[in-house]
Design a protein around this motif. Sequence first.
Motif, PDB file in Angstrom:
ATOM      1  N   VAL A 251       0.836  -1.200   0.000  1.00 55.85           N
ATOM      2  CA  VAL A 251       0.000   0.000   0.000  1.00 55.85           C
ATOM      3  C   VAL A 251       0.875   1.256   0.000  1.00 55.85           C
ATOM      4  N   LEU A 252       1.957   1.246   0.785  1.00 59.79           N
ATOM      5  CA  LEU A 252       2.851   2.407   0.825  1.00 59.79           C
ATOM      6  C   LEU A 252       3.471   2.663  -0.543  1.00 59.79           C
ATOM      7  N   ALA A 253       3.935   1.607  -1.201  1.00 61.57           N
ATOM      8  CA  ALA A 253       4.540   1.772  -2.524  1.00 61.57           C
ATOM      9  C   ALA A 253       3.525   2.326  -3.521  1.00 61.57           C
ATOM     10  N   THR A 254       2.293   1.857  -3.433  1.00 65.10           N
ATOM     11  CA  THR A 254       1.234   2.365  -4.321  1.00 65.10           C
ATOM     12  C   THR A 254       0.923   3.823  -4.009  1.00 65.10           C
ATOM     13  N   PHE A 255       0.897   4.158  -2.731  1.00 68.12           N
ATOM     14  CA  PHE A 255       0.697   5.546  -2.292  1.00 68.12           C
ATOM     15  C   PHE A 255       1.780   6.449  -2.873  1.00 68.12           C
ATOM     16  N   HIS A 256       3.037   6.006  -2.810  1.00 72.55           N
ATOM     17  CA  HIS A 256       4.143   6.796  -3.348  1.00 72.55           C
ATOM     18  C   HIS A 256       4.075   6.907  -4.870  1.00 72.55           C
ATOM     19  N   ARG A 257       3.786   5.806  -5.535  1.00 78.10           N
ATOM     20  CA  ARG A 257       3.719   5.839  -7.001  1.00 78.10           C
ATOM     21  C   ARG A 257       2.586   6.745  -7.478  1.00 78.10           C
ATOM     22  N   THR A 258       1.459   6.687  -6.764  1.00 79.91           N
ATOM     23  CA  THR A 258       0.313   7.521  -7.125  1.00 79.91           C
ATOM     24  C   THR A 258       0.558   8.986  -6.779  1.00 79.91           C
ATOM     25  N   GLY A 259       1.248   9.226  -5.662  1.00 82.07           N
ATOM     26  CA  GLY A 259       1.421  10.586  -5.149  1.00 82.07           C
ATOM     27  C   GLY A 259       2.634  11.300  -5.692  1.00 82.07           C
ATOM     28  N   ARG A 260       2.847  11.210  -7.006  1.00 79.40           N
ATOM     29  CA  ARG A 260       3.953  11.925  -7.648  1.00 79.40           C
ATOM     30  C   ARG A 260       3.397  12.892  -8.685  1.00 79.40           C
ATOM     31  N   HIS A 261       4.031  14.066  -8.771  1.00 74.95           N
ATOM     32  CA  HIS A 261       3.624  15.095  -9.735  1.00 74.95           C
ATOM     33  C   HIS A 261       2.144  15.477  -9.533  1.00 74.95           C
ATOM     34  N   LEU A 262       1.769  15.675  -8.278  1.00 76.13           N
ATOM     35  CA  LEU A 262       0.403  16.104  -7.996  1.00 76.13           C
ATOM     36  C   LEU A 262       0.228  17.568  -8.400  1.00 76.13           C
ATOM     37  N   GLN A 263      -1.012  17.968  -8.623  1.00 76.37           N
ATOM     38  CA  GLN A 263      -1.309  19.324  -9.089  1.00 76.37           C
ATOM     39  C   GLN A 263      -1.510  20.318  -7.942  1.00 76.37           C
ATOM     40  N   THR A 264      -1.841  19.819  -6.759  1.00 73.02           N
ATOM     41  CA  THR A 264      -2.084  20.711  -5.619  1.00 73.02           C
ATOM     42  C   THR A 264      -0.809  21.466  -5.256  1.00 73.02           C
ATOM     43  N   PRO A 265      -0.834  22.805  -5.223  1.00 71.44           N
ATOM     44  CA  PRO A 265       0.373  23.565  -4.861  1.00 71.44           C
ATOM     45  C   PRO A 265       0.767  23.302  -3.410  1.00 71.44           C
ATOM     46  N   PRO A 266       2.056  23.412  -3.094  1.00 72.43           N
ATOM     47  CA  PRO A 266       2.477  23.264  -1.697  1.00 72.43           C
ATOM     48  C   PRO A 266       1.969  24.423  -0.851  1.00 72.43           C
ATOM     49  N   ILE A 267       1.863  24.185   0.429  1.00 70.32           N
ATOM     50  CA  ILE A 267       1.465  25.251   1.346  1.00 70.32           C
ATOM     51  C   ILE A 267       2.598  26.271   1.438  1.00 70.32           C
ATOM     52  N   LYS A 268       2.255  27.536   1.376  1.00 70.40           N
ATOM     53  CA  LYS A 268       3.267  28.580   1.452  1.00 70.40           C
ATOM     54  C   LYS A 268       3.931  28.571   2.822  1.00 70.40           C
ATOM     55  N   GLY A 269       5.229  28.825   2.809  1.00 72.80           N
ATOM     56  CA  GLY A 269       5.975  28.840   4.053  1.00 72.80           C
ATOM     57  C   GLY A 269       7.174  27.911   3.975  1.00 72.80           C
ATOM     58  N   ALA A 270       7.954  27.882   5.053  1.00 71.08           N
ATOM     59  CA  ALA A 270       9.154  27.056   5.081  1.00 71.08           C
ATOM     60  C   ALA A 270       8.782  25.574   5.080  1.00 71.08           C
ATOM     61  N   ALA A 271       9.480  24.808   4.252  1.00 72.33           N
ATOM     62  CA  ALA A 271       9.247  23.367   4.179  1.00 72.33           C
ATOM     63  C   ALA A 271      10.196  22.652   5.140  1.00 72.33           C
ATOM     64  N   PHE A 272       9.653  21.775   5.977  1.00 70.12           N
ATOM     65  CA  PHE A 272      10.454  21.031   6.952  1.00 70.12           C
ATOM     66  C   PHE A 272      10.745  19.656   6.349  1.00 70.12           C
ATOM     67  N   LEU A 273      11.753  19.605   5.467  1.00 70.23           N
ATOM     68  CA  LEU A 273      12.034  18.427   4.670  1.00 70.23           C
ATOM     69  C   LEU A 273      12.940  17.447   5.418  1.00 70.23           C
ATOM     70  N   LEU A 274      13.192  16.302   4.779  1.00 70.37           N
ATOM     71  CA  LEU A 274      13.972  15.240   5.415  1.00 70.37           C
ATOM     72  C   LEU A 274      15.306  15.754   5.937  1.00 70.37           C
ATOM     73  N   THR A 275      16.049  16.493   5.117  1.00 72.54           N
ATOM     74  CA  THR A 275      17.351  16.980   5.565  1.00 72.54           C
ATOM     75  C   THR A 275      17.221  17.895   6.783  1.00 72.54           C
ATOM     76  N   HIS A 276      16.174  18.715   6.804  1.00 71.52           N
ATOM     77  CA  HIS A 276      15.949  19.588   7.963  1.00 71.52           C
ATOM     78  C   HIS A 276      15.611  18.760   9.204  1.00 71.52           C
ATOM     79  N   ARG A 277      14.802  17.728   9.019  1.00 72.51           N
ATOM     80  CA  ARG A 277      14.389  16.917  10.164  1.00 72.51           C
ATOM     81  C   ARG A 277      15.557  16.125  10.755  1.00 72.51           C
ATOM     82  N   LEU A 278      16.411  15.617   9.887  1.00 69.64           N
ATOM     83  CA  LEU A 278      17.590  14.893  10.370  1.00 69.64           C
ATOM     84  C   LEU A 278      18.487  15.809  11.194  1.00 69.64           C
TER      85      LEU A 278
END
Length: 315
Positions: free
Chosen positions: A100-127
């Motif tokens: 299910v996770l792999a399907t979620f990732h494959r489906t959830g690529r190049h989505l049209q919904t814009p990101p929320i404005k503001g600073a993104a707390f990405l993997l590198t930031h979280r580490l």
Amino acid sequence: MRFPTYEQMEKLLQQPVRRITEYRRNWLVQTNQQTWVAKRMQSSTKLRWLLSIDSELRSRGFTAMPPIRSDLKHWILTPWIEGKTCQYTNLHEVKKVIRVLATFHRTGRHLQTPPIKGAAFLLTHRLYDRLVQFYQILKERDTIPGEVGELLRTYGSEFYQHGLNVWEKLQSLPLDELNWREYQWHFLAHRDLASHNWLIDQAGKVWLIDFETADYDCQLSDVWQITTRILSSNGWNAQVCKQIFSTYEAIRPLNSLEKTIIYILFSFPNEFFRECIGIIKKKRGYRPENTLPYLKRIIQDQANWREFLKQLPTW
């Protein structure tokens, strides 16, 4: 946490509500026809973003998340699912959720919904943030009372050095570029794949829930996070890891860079850091009766962890 009123819930569900009770930091809303889980979102912007993401995923055929009712301001309601949470020691269930996770990732690529404005707390930031937070409490280890203080004084420096070594190795790889590219290309990650966020209903269907932490981010962060948690529950068994990867890649293959990064991340003691930070800072959900035994198990599992890491270069 603000209590949902009967008037609010009846307006949203378009039917009489018999009872509202507190449930795991959320609320159960019972009608004559059905029981719902009501969750109050702190941000209406994030709520509307999630609704747009939910709509896109469904339009692309991914339906392994409960349907949503919302007032578009504060409340998200999803149907109560009769079933159980996934057990990461049950490899049959593990394979189902990984698919299910792999399907979620494959489906959830190049989505049209814009990101929320503001600073993104990405993997590198979280580490980096987790490493810094752990270092800060490590400096205070002599003043921390009780068993958690003893664990930090005995094992904290060793675990910190592991984390620091990983961070330094990652600096030589284009992780930042990968992270920003997937953010800019709107690759969706869940980012909280604890076992209780997977439900298996009475018919055996897997449901992925609790998307509040979801955002555009490196999808490999989900793969690393869930694999680490599953391996921790299974004594760092290398064969279990191979099963996870083969199951995932049958649906969403990983490239060589992603695999290299994940293999390095396996040396990052994320679970130890998170649990120590949670219990010392008294974060919600980190209780001594649960967290301390888990920390001790992580420590006892160090030999298995090291043996697992030795086997990685031979894969």
